[in-house]
Design a protein around this motif. Structure first.
Motif, PDB file in Angstrom:
ATOM      1  N   GLU A  17       0.942  -1.299   0.012  1.00 59.42           N
ATOM      2  CA  GLU A  17       0.063  -0.044   0.025  1.00 59.42           C
ATOM      3  C   GLU A  17       0.723   1.050   0.088  1.00 59.42           C
ATOM      4  OE1 GLU A  17      -2.330  -0.601   3.473  1.00 59.42           O
ATOM      5  OE2 GLU A  17      -3.079  -2.540   2.952  1.00 59.42           O
ATOM      6  N   ASN A  27      -5.214  -3.181   5.233  1.00 59.76           N
ATOM      7  CA  ASN A  27      -6.120  -1.971   5.161  1.00 59.76           C
ATOM      8  C   ASN A  27      -6.811  -1.847   3.948  1.00 59.76           C
ATOM      9  OD1 ASN A  27      -5.304  -1.321   7.914  1.00 59.76           O
ATOM     10  ND2 ASN A  27      -3.684  -0.090   7.159  1.00 59.76           N
ATOM     11  N   MET A  28      -6.141  -1.904   2.769  1.00 54.40           N
ATOM     12  CA  MET A  28      -7.087  -2.044   1.491  1.00 54.40           C
ATOM     13  C   MET A  28      -8.002  -3.008   1.631  1.00 54.40           C
ATOM     14  SD  MET A  28      -6.176   0.557   0.101  1.00 54.40           S
ATOM     15  CE  MET A  28      -6.951   0.487  -1.512  1.00 54.40           C
ATOM     16  N   GLU A  36      -3.174   5.392  -1.230  1.00 50.75           N
ATOM     17  CA  GLU A  36      -4.224   4.464  -0.668  1.00 50.75           C
ATOM     18  C   GLU A  36      -4.517   4.718   0.785  1.00 50.75           C
ATOM     19  OE1 GLU A  36      -2.120   0.745  -1.727  1.00 50.75           O
ATOM     20  OE2 GLU A  36      -3.423   0.675  -3.558  1.00 50.75           O
ATOM     21  N   GLU A  37      -3.423   5.194   1.650  1.00 50.11           N
ATOM     22  CA  GLU A  37      -4.043   5.582   3.005  1.00 50.11           C
ATOM     23  C   GLU A  37      -4.775   6.627   3.381  1.00 50.11           C
ATOM     24  OE1 GLU A  37      -3.990   5.167   7.070  1.00 50.11           O
ATOM     25  OE2 GLU A  37      -3.108   3.693   5.577  1.00 50.11           O
ATOM     26  N   VAL A  83      -8.050   4.821   2.454  1.00 50.35           N
ATOM     27  CA  VAL A  83      -8.591   4.281   3.559  1.00 50.35           C
ATOM     28  C   VAL A  83      -9.222   5.029   4.573  1.00 50.35           C
ATOM     29  CG1 VAL A  83      -7.719   2.966   5.756  1.00 50.35           C
ATOM     30  CG2 VAL A  83      -6.856   2.525   3.277  1.00 50.35           C
ATOM     31  N   GLN A  84      -8.422   6.153   4.978  1.00 53.35           N
ATOM     32  CA  GLN A  84      -9.072   7.049   5.952  1.00 53.35           C
ATOM     33  C   GLN A  84     -10.375   7.784   5.749  1.00 53.35           C
ATOM     34  OE1 GLN A  84      -8.038   7.343   9.243  1.00 53.35           O
ATOM     35  NE2 GLN A  84      -6.339   5.752   8.388  1.00 53.35           N
ATOM     36  N   THR A 136     -10.813  -1.977   3.672  1.00 55.27           N
ATOM     37  CA  THR A 136     -11.380  -0.728   2.904  1.00 55.27           C
ATOM     38  C   THR A 136     -12.408  -1.317   1.791  1.00 55.27           C
ATOM     39  OG1 THR A 136      -9.591   0.475   3.604  1.00 55.27           O
ATOM     40  CG2 THR A 136     -10.988   1.514   1.898  1.00 55.27           C
ATOM     41  N   TYR A 137     -11.661  -2.086   1.010  1.00 60.41           N
ATOM     42  CA  TYR A 137     -12.810  -2.302  -0.311  1.00 60.41           C
ATOM     43  C   TYR A 137     -14.013  -3.184   0.350  1.00 60.41           C
ATOM     44  CZ  TYR A 137      -9.787  -0.664  -3.960  1.00 60.41           C
ATOM     45  OH  TYR A 137      -9.123   0.229  -4.692  1.00 60.41           O
ATOM     46  N   THR A 172     -15.281  -2.612   2.898  1.00 59.37           N
ATOM     47  CA  THR A 172     -16.415  -1.772   3.640  1.00 59.37           C
ATOM     48  C   THR A 172     -17.141  -0.905   2.490  1.00 59.37           C
ATOM     49  OG1 THR A 172     -14.767  -0.840   5.320  1.00 59.37           O
ATOM     50  CG2 THR A 172     -16.425   0.522   4.775  1.00 59.37           C
ATOM     51  N   LYS A 185     -13.244   5.066   6.093  1.00 57.63           N
ATOM     52  CA  LYS A 185     -13.554   4.771   7.490  1.00 57.63           C
ATOM     53  C   LYS A 185     -14.366   5.939   7.826  1.00 57.63           C
ATOM     54  CE  LYS A 185     -10.151   3.519  10.264  1.00 57.63           C
ATOM     55  NZ  LYS A 185      -8.796   3.525  10.823  1.00 57.63           N
ATOM     56  N   TYR A 235     -17.492   0.078   8.085  1.00 52.52           N
ATOM     57  CA  TYR A 235     -15.923  -0.323   8.510  1.00 52.52           C
ATOM     58  C   TYR A 235     -16.173  -1.065   9.721  1.00 52.52           C
ATOM     59  CZ  TYR A 235     -11.213   0.056   8.986  1.00 52.52           C
ATOM     60  OH  TYR A 235      -9.572  -0.156   9.057  1.00 52.52           O
TER      61      TYR A 235
END
Length: 281
Positions: A223, A262-263, A227-228, A231-232, A266-267, A269, A235, A242
């Motif tokens: 990542e 995390n990805m 991408e971070e 993610v945020q 996230t996906y 979610t 969320k 999430y």
């Protein structure tokens, strides 16, 4: 392509620079003999397995199993590749021919088998299940045997394995995990998902790939900073979804020893959000 062995008038066992193969063509084996070189216009189809040893083993099976079953399997594979618009692993000719021969024999003897994964196959792999149903219709027309939807689901399972290059154990484990995730989602939100909705099908497609990675112990690619940020943002925008993704991630880590990235969370979610919106429509 040189002939090694003639299996019938339309099928031979041959070899070329790429290895051993099952070769089909109208009259390709008629008056042929071992060592003879085939002309390209004689060849209609070349079937290659994942190894020369597998191909050789299949040739021995074809000497035991009536050729009508192999011809039927070939027709089913041709239909599946067109209907699904995809290539299938060559080993499906082995598993499908073997399965169909035994399925017909069991049916003729009155030995009926219930497929414990019928519901899951119907709803997680609907396109492959339709192929299975079409295959049972082909069996009915050719052999006068009604295999029913339980066998249609078994045939679909072979098609799924060939489509995604997995074995039957991996396929069943993946399907089982998808069911477990759906159960967790339904419990978390206190809802019953509509299995016939497009939103459900899209969600299940994502879960199949997620479960496949878990079962194969595959990892999401690394990542980066962009991408971070994504993610945020997810969320913050979809906190309830999430939270559900985290529950799924915890369950997968505790049960399968796979830590979702995390990805991946996230996906999941995002797909949960889309699924819930679709269920409300």
């Amino acid at each position: 392509m040189k002939i090694i062995k003639i299996l019938n008038n339309n099928v031979i066992y041959g070899r070329d620079r790429d290895g051993y193969a099952i070769v089909m063509g109208k009259g390709i084996g008629f008056n042929g003999k071992a060592g003879q070189k085939l002309q390209s216009e004689q060849i209609e189809k070349i079937i290659r397995m994942d190894s020369d040893e597998t191909t050789s083993s299949f040739v021995k099976d074809l000497e035991r199993i009536p050729h009508e079953f192999f011809e039927l399997s070939n027709s089913i594979v041709d239909y599946a590749t067109t209907a699904l618009d995809t290539k299938l692993n060559g080993n499906v000719y082995i598993t499908l021919t073997d399965h169909i021969s035994f399925a017909i024999e069991r049916q003729q003897k009155g030995l009926l088998i219930t497929n414990p994964m019928l519901y899951e196959i119907k709803h997680y792999y609907p396109a492959e299940f339709q192929v299975g149903l079409h295959a049972t219709e082909m069996v009915q027309r050719r052999f006068g045997v009604d295999l029913g939807e339980n066998e249609a689901a078994f045939i679909a399972m072979h098609i799924v394995c060939a489509r995604y290059n997995s074995d039957m154990t991996e396929m069943m484990d993946t399907t089982h995990l998808v069911t477990e995730i759906i159960d967790l989602v339904e419990q978390h939100f206190g809802i019953r998902l509509k299995a016939t909705s497009h939103a459900y099908q899209r969600f299940v497609t994502h879960l199949r790939f997620l479960a496949g990675r878990v079962v194969a112990d595959g990892q999401w690619e690394s990542e980066d900073a962009m991408e971070e940020d994504f993610v945020q943002a997810v969320k913050k925008s979809f906190p309830k979804e999430y939270q559900c993704s985290q529950l799924v991630g915890d369950y997968i880590e505790q049960t399968y020893g796979h830590k979702m990235s995390n990805m991946e969370l996230t996906y999941l979610t995002v797909h949960l959000r889309n699924m819930r919106k679709g269920q409300q429509q």
